[in-house]
Structures are given as structure tokens and as C-alpha cells.
Design a protein around this motif. Sequence first.
Motif, PDB file in Angstrom:
ATOM      1  N   MET A  68       0.842  -1.193   0.000  1.00 45.83           N
ATOM      2  CA  MET A  68       0.000   0.000   0.000  1.00 45.83           C
ATOM      3  C   MET A  68       0.882   1.251   0.000  1.00 45.83           C
ATOM      4  O   MET A  68       1.871   1.315   0.726  1.00 45.83           O
ATOM      5  CB  MET A  68      -0.844  -0.001   1.282  1.00 45.83           C
ATOM      6  CG  MET A  68      -1.884   1.086   1.315  1.00 45.83           C
ATOM      7  SD  MET A  68      -2.447   1.379   2.972  1.00 45.83           S
ATOM      8  CE  MET A  68      -3.084  -0.218   3.424  1.00 45.83           C
ATOM      9  N   ILE A  69       0.541   2.197  -0.842  1.00 44.68           N
ATOM     10  CA  ILE A  69       1.307   3.455  -0.850  1.00 44.68           C
ATOM     11  C   ILE A  69       0.658   4.395   0.155  1.00 44.68           C
ATOM     12  O   ILE A  69      -0.540   4.654   0.085  1.00 44.68           O
ATOM     13  CB  ILE A  69       1.304   4.083  -2.257  1.00 44.68           C
ATOM     14  CG1 ILE A  69       1.930   3.090  -3.251  1.00 44.68           C
ATOM     15  CG2 ILE A  69       2.058   5.408  -2.261  1.00 44.68           C
ATOM     16  CD1 ILE A  69       1.786   3.496  -4.697  1.00 44.68           C
ATOM     17  N   ARG A  70       1.454   4.846   1.110  1.00 49.31           N
ATOM     18  CA  ARG A  70       0.872   5.643   2.190  1.00 49.31           C
ATOM     19  C   ARG A  70       1.095   7.147   1.989  1.00 49.31           C
ATOM     20  O   ARG A  70       1.861   7.558   1.137  1.00 49.31           O
ATOM     21  CB  ARG A  70       1.483   5.222   3.528  1.00 49.31           C
ATOM     22  CG  ARG A  70       1.056   3.822   3.921  1.00 49.31           C
ATOM     23  CD  ARG A  70       1.627   3.434   5.277  1.00 49.31           C
ATOM     24  NE  ARG A  70       1.284   2.066   5.577  1.00 49.31           N
ATOM     25  CZ  ARG A  70       0.124   1.664   6.113  1.00 49.31           C
ATOM     26  NH1 ARG A  70      -0.796   2.552   6.404  1.00 49.31           N
ATOM     27  NH2 ARG A  70      -0.104   0.402   6.349  1.00 49.31           N
ATOM     28  N   LEU A  71       0.417   7.900   2.858  1.00 45.97           N
ATOM     29  CA  LEU A  71       0.531   9.365   2.865  1.00 45.97           C
ATOM     30  C   LEU A  71       1.965   9.838   3.021  1.00 45.97           C
ATOM     31  O   LEU A  71       2.760   9.191   3.704  1.00 45.97           O
ATOM     32  CB  LEU A  71      -0.184   9.877   4.110  1.00 45.97           C
ATOM     33  CG  LEU A  71      -1.625  10.278   4.060  1.00 45.97           C
ATOM     34  CD1 LEU A  71      -2.128  10.525   5.465  1.00 45.97           C
ATOM     35  CD2 LEU A  71      -1.758  11.555   3.246  1.00 45.97           C
ATOM     36  N   VAL A  72       2.262  10.978   2.468  1.00 51.66           N
ATOM     37  CA  VAL A  72       3.559  11.627   2.702  1.00 51.66           C
ATOM     38  C   VAL A  72       3.576  12.094   4.166  1.00 51.66           C
ATOM     39  O   VAL A  72       2.566  12.601   4.665  1.00 51.66           O
ATOM     40  CB  VAL A  72       3.705  12.852   1.763  1.00 51.66           C
ATOM     41  CG1 VAL A  72       5.014  13.586   2.016  1.00 51.66           C
ATOM     42  CG2 VAL A  72       3.587  12.430   0.310  1.00 51.66           C
ATOM     43  N   LYS A  73       4.704  11.915   4.834  1.00 51.84           N
ATOM     44  CA  LYS A  73       4.809  12.288   6.250  1.00 51.84           C
ATOM     45  C   LYS A  73       4.424  13.766   6.460  1.00 51.84           C
ATOM     46  O   LYS A  73       4.906  14.643   5.743  1.00 51.84           O
ATOM     47  CB  LYS A  73       6.257  12.063   6.696  1.00 51.84           C
ATOM     48  CG  LYS A  73       6.483  12.299   8.155  1.00 51.84           C
ATOM     49  CD  LYS A  73       7.901  11.960   8.542  1.00 51.84           C
ATOM     50  CE  LYS A  73       8.122  12.330   9.998  1.00 51.84           C
ATOM     51  NZ  LYS A  73       9.520  12.293  10.380  1.00 51.84           N
TER      52      LYS A  73
END
Length: 417
Positions: free
Chosen positions: A1-6
Motif C-alpha cells: 500500500m502506498i501511504r501518505l507523505v509524512k
Amino acid sequence: MIRLVKGFHDILPDETPKWSFIIATARSTLERFGFRELIPPIMERTELFERGIGEVTDIVEKEMYTFVDLGGESLSLRPEATAGTLRAVAEHSLLKREPVLKLYTIGPMFRRERPSKGRFRQFFQINAEVLGDDSPFTDAETIAAAHSIMTNIGAKNLVMEINSVGCPKCRPVFRRVLREFLEKYLDQLCEDCQRRYNTNPLRILDCKVPKCVEIVQNAPLITDSLDEDCREHFDAVRRALELLDIPYRNEPRMVRGLDYYTRTAFEIVDSELGKSKAVGGGGRYDSLLKELGGPDVSGIGFAIGLERLSIGIPEDDLDFVPSMDVYVAVIGQKARETAFRLVNTLRRAGISAETRHSDMSLKAQMKVADRIRARSVIMLGDDELGRNEVTVRKMATGEQTTVKIDEIVTYLQGDKS
Ligand code: HAM
């Protein structure tokens, strides 16, 4: 899963009603104060922020999202809205048509700060600027607009802190006095402040490192170094705030993180979030517009951070809970096409309506109706279809009525009014 940018965040559907409420309230409050909306782009030439915010500020030194585009130009995502607003005012000569301009902008800003509660790398601001009027009444009126937004939204535990940071004539005097005081503590200051001692000593007053906080407790106050004009202006601002019954607190050690301020500076602090995370802040800037190529007129403005503001507003407030006018429950396949058209007819008539297209039991459909907080449920089955009727159940009372299909819009509209 590609997650949100920090440091970036999603505003989820459960949160957007509150978000929209805050934005709508801010908008209507600002418009009542005579502000009009400006929508500048979220990206500008890096140079604009270097010149506008100041090269030796934390924002410009280490927090901007800057990149060189394919044309070789350095561009940055906006870390705030003031510089872009003033660029637009200068570029379109907006002050020629309207010598006193009041503009607001609502949208995302970007700063590569260390993320924590209430601190993001993308955050939203409600930003307002008044240009072309240097009267202290304008300062007080602008602070009143910020205060009004907060109270109309229902924010509590708020304190308006104000200070004067002087002008290019008296600030160098204070800078000298402050440096003289800090010299003896130089080796005890944090690394950043040791650097600030040379580049921007006023920022030391704002440092959150405990040792620095302790040292500046006894530092001289900028308000003692103000020249006569600045002192008179500051006194007049406070008198005007009192005329408007705006509660405020003098905070002579408050300096702001951006370099453009002259005279009045203010912050809106939530006693629960604490000082290091103001909900809003702003102040007067007397030469910024000229610096950015516009006319030599002064301005004052503020920005309120939406994420920080929304922390103080309870999620479960009934105003924020969305609901629908109607759920259309389909019983049996024969009624599906009629129900399908009925939902569309209701929506066209301004009635919010929802249905499900897959086969579901009435019980399961009633659960959907509950979940979306439908005020009424229209039940349409083979029996009703044969009689060209529907059954309408009011969810609050459980009361059921039979209504002719071609009278249902009128029936529900009567309900709404
Ligand atoms: P600022 O104090 O840098 O001022 O930011 C204003 C508000 O934006 C803060 O009080 C806070 O609520 C919110 N904010 C800032 N950084 C973050 C962050 N990393 N995460 C979440 N919220 C944040 C300005 O930006 C000036 N341009 C205000 C102004 C307008 N002065 C004159 N005109």
C-alpha cells in the motif's frame, strides 16, 4: 500500500462537515467585515518568499518545499499566503481601483516542519490582509475580525496576545540592547540561537528550548525601546480594542516567525494547545508591498490555522452530523426501475435522496437508512407499485402514511418547509 507523505493528512468524510462549517463561518464573517476573496496559486517563485518572509527565518532557511522545474526556475509551494497575496496586488495594480483593499484567501500551505499534534507539513489557513490603511483603528478592526471568526465558530479557551515589534527606526536600537544583554549568556544558548544572535537576535525571544526560555525571562523588552510614533500607535491600538470589547493580553516577549512585521504583532493562543502552537497570528507590515514591487502602502493581516482551530471544536456537535431527507427502500425486483427513477425525481426537486441498487432485505435497508440518518424512508414494493403508491415512514416517530407516487414530491417538500 502506498501511504501518505509524512506530515500530510487526509480530511476524512466524517471530518469534512466540521471543516466546511469552519470555512463557511470564516467566509461569512470576513465578508461582513468587507473582505473579498482572492485565490492565488499554491506555487510561486522561490524569490518571492525569500524577499517577502525573510532569508534568515526558519521558514525560508529550512522549511520550504522548493524545486527547480524543467525550465530551470526555482519554485516553492507557498508556506503562507501573505507574500502571494501582495504579489497579486502589485502585479494587477489592485490598489489603483480600490485604495483600501481587504482580501482573504483560504487554502493549503506547506512547511517542512517536524510533525506533531497540530503541526503538519500541509495545513490550511484562513488568511486575511488589509492594505492601504495605517490607522490604529484598522489594526484593532483586523484583530476584531480574527476574534469574531473564532467566536462565531464557537472556539473556547482563546487568548489574544498582542505586542509591538517597532519599526525600522527603533528596532535596531532594541536589537543592540538585546545583543548586549545576551552576550553574557551566548555559550548557554542553543545552537540555533547562537546563530540567531548574529543573524536575527529577536527570534531568540521566541525560542522554545527551556534554557533559552529561562535566559530571555530577564531580557529587556521591546516595548521599552519603541520610538514615540510606535508607542503612540500601540497605545491607540489597545484603546481601540477596548472600544470594541476585544479581550487581549500584552505579551512584550512575543515576536513572530516572519520578518516582515512592523509595529503591531498578535497571536491567538489556545490555552490547551499552548504557546508554541498558536491557532493564529498576524501583524502589521509597513514596507512589504513596496519590497515586492508594489506601491509604498502599509498593510496588516492574520492567518488562522484550520487544523489547530478545529481541535477545539467538538466533532459530535449535531450541526456537523450529515443527514438525508429520504432513503428509498426497494422491496422486490419489479419496483426497482420505478424506485430508480423516483430517487432521481426527488433529487431534481431539491430533496436529498439515497437508495441501494443491489437486492437487500428491508431490514438491511432500514439499517442503511439509519446510518445515513434519513429523516424518512419511502418503501416501494410490488403491492404499492400496483396501486401507484408508496409508504412513507417518518424515522423520528415511526408513523407511516400512504402517498400517491406522483404526489410524493409535494408531500416531502411540505415536510421540508
Ligand atoms: P504564522 O504564524 O506563520 O503566520 O501562521 C499562522 C497560523 O498558521 C499559525 O498560528 C497556525 O495556526 C498555522 N500554522 C502554521 N504552521 C503550521 C503547521 N506546520 N501546521 C499546522 N498549522 C500551522 C503566517 O503565516 C502569516 N502569513 C500571517 C499573516 C497574514 N501575517 C500578516 N498577514
